[in-house]
Scaffold this motif. Structure first.
Motif, PDB file in Angstrom:
ATOM      1  N   ASP A  32       0.825  -1.146   0.005  1.00  0.00           N
ATOM      2  CA  ASP A  32       0.061  -0.165  -0.100  1.00  0.00           C
ATOM      3  C   ASP A  32       0.944   1.054   0.061  1.00  0.00           C
ATOM      4  O   ASP A  32       1.783   1.653   1.049  1.00  0.00           O
ATOM      5  CB  ASP A  32      -1.102   0.056   1.295  1.00  0.00           C
ATOM      6  N   SER A  39       2.873  -2.094   5.342  1.00  0.00           N
ATOM      7  CA  SER A  39       2.144  -3.287   4.391  1.00  0.00           C
ATOM      8  C   SER A  39       3.137  -4.239   3.918  1.00  0.00           C
ATOM      9  O   SER A  39       2.707  -4.965   3.220  1.00  0.00           O
ATOM     10  CB  SER A  39       1.351  -2.600   3.519  1.00  0.00           C
ATOM     11  N   GLY A 121       0.996 -10.282  -0.979  1.00  0.00           N
ATOM     12  CA  GLY A 121       0.629  -9.000  -0.638  1.00  0.00           C
ATOM     13  C   GLY A 121      -0.384  -9.144   0.763  1.00  0.00           C
ATOM     14  O   GLY A 121      -1.113 -10.344   0.635  1.00  0.00           O
ATOM     15  N   VAL A 125      -4.819  -5.086   0.066  1.00  0.00           N
ATOM     16  CA  VAL A 125      -3.948  -4.243  -0.462  1.00  0.00           C
ATOM     17  C   VAL A 125      -4.096  -3.697  -2.214  1.00  0.00           C
ATOM     18  O   VAL A 125      -3.425  -2.915  -2.679  1.00  0.00           O
ATOM     19  CB  VAL A 125      -2.238  -4.825  -0.270  1.00  0.00           C
ATOM     20  N   SER A 186      -5.587   2.498   7.395  1.00  0.00           N
ATOM     21  CA  SER A 186      -5.485   2.247   5.830  1.00  0.00           C
ATOM     22  C   SER A 186      -6.651   1.247   5.471  1.00  0.00           C
ATOM     23  O   SER A 186      -6.924   1.217   4.057  1.00  0.00           O
ATOM     24  CB  SER A 186      -4.281   1.620   5.456  1.00  0.00           C
ATOM     25  N   ALA A 188      -6.405  -2.072   6.121  1.00  0.00           N
ATOM     26  CA  ALA A 188      -5.922  -3.276   5.755  1.00  0.00           C
ATOM     27  C   ALA A 188      -6.379  -4.366   7.074  1.00  0.00           C
ATOM     28  O   ALA A 188      -6.571  -5.654   6.703  1.00  0.00           O
ATOM     29  CB  ALA A 188      -4.196  -3.462   5.921  1.00  0.00           C
TER      30      ALA A 188
END
Length: 334
Positions: A32, A39, A121, A125, A186, A188
């Motif tokens: 990210d 991340s 990932g 993301v 964010s 996540a």
């Protein structure tokens, strides 16, 4: 702050990644762009070794472009790492990945052997969206909820490239406590995993320091308060997050702030810089060293026992007697 987030399917996914990594030519890790460090999965870095790696700073359209450039330079200082910026609203940027894979694997005889790439990932993301763009068809299920992909799959992208897709994998232990809040800020980490108020206070504190003008413009404030609670109270009044009796609804205003941060309504914001991370790494290392030293002292105290002055004197006298007796025995043996 403790957070349990490593369910069974993630253990399985990490094991599959480890087993498959030896078969691939290049690793692609989707990050990210707003939180490149937080991340980035440290478990993947351990497994990668010296295998070539493309780090994709996705959601570039939501991140501060100047700080993203800093991150690219920082990440590419590591041997074997190349970076690209991508965003879902600009499919052409994602198509650059194919060219970079071929450049990195130019030494391979692609006429006789396909290039194998693995993409990883953390959840949410944007990995699945990127895969669909690369494949020019709907391959991977996408969604705003973390952990959509559940099992590993192989995708023929054409042009001599096969992609190993892996489930989004978080890690069992997070050394940097700030990263937990950045992941939550964010989006996540699932909204149900942490308290909105807790994350909202963290985000507000950071934004007051890093993007005060953004907050002033978005919440129509003449001045930015010094503390997060004062800012949230002021923002709540502007957005109508008020309960019966005129009390501020902190949960509601934190929810508003986080939703606007995650959606990009606040503008292009990055939640960490390379400089910040280096400082935090030093602080974590110092704290770990202090903890280790304290543990060593406790173990030594336990080993020595809790001795009063009288007990210590008797212990020393016993040791002197044993030493004298040992000398006599050695003398008699001669």
């Amino acid at each position: 702050m403790a957070l349990q987030w490593f369910p069974g399917h993630m253990h399985k996914a990490l094991k599959e990644i480890k087993e498959s990594l030896s078969q691939v030519d290049v690793l692609i890790e989707v990050l990210d762009a707003r939180i490149p460090f937080s991340s980035e999965n440290p478990e993947i870095a351990k497994l990668r070794g010296d295998k070539p790696c493309i780090k994709i700073l996705n959601k570039y359209d939501l991140a501060d472009p100047e700080i993203t450039a800093q991150w690219q330079a920082h990440l590419e200082s590591e041997r074997g790492v190349k970076t690209l910026t991508t965003s879902s609203d600009n499919p052409a940027s994602s198509k650059q990945v194919m060219g970079l894979i071929k450049t990195i694997c130019a030494h391979k005889d692609v006429q006789h052997k396909v290039i194998k790439a693995m993409i990883t990932g953390i959840p949410n993301v944007g990995k699945s969206t990127l895969i669909n763009i690369l494949a020019d068809r709907i391959i991977a299920k996408t969604g705003n909820e973390p952990a959509v992909t559940k099992s590993q799959q192989r995708i023929n992208l054409g042009d001599g490239i096969v992609l190993f897709d892996t489930p989004g994998v978080l890690w069992p232990k997070l050394e940097n406590p700030n990263s937990i809040y950045r992941l939550a800020s964010s989006g996540a980490v699932k909204n149900t995993a942490m308290e909105y108020d807790d994350v909202g206070f963290y985000a507000a504190d950071y934004l007051i320091k890093a993007y005060p003008d953004v907050l002033k413009a978005n919440y129509k404030l003449e001045d930015i308060p010094d503390t997060e609670i004062e800012f949230l109270e002021a923002a709540a009044k502007k957005r109508g997050a008020i309960m019966t009796g005129g009390r501020v609804n902190l949960h509601k205003i934190c929810e508003v702030l986080l939703n606007e941060l995650q959606s990009g309504k606040l503008g292009r914001i990055t939640l960490e810089t390379p400089e910040m991370i280096e400082v935090e790494k030093r602080e974590i290392a110092e704290a770990a060293a202090k903890k280790a030293a304290d543990n060593a002292k406790r173990k030594q105290r336990f080993k020595d026992g809790s001795l009063t002055p009288d007990k210590q004197a008797r212990k020393e006298k016993r040791n002197e007697k044993r030493e004298a007796q040992s000398k006599r025995m050695k003398k008699n043996a001669k």
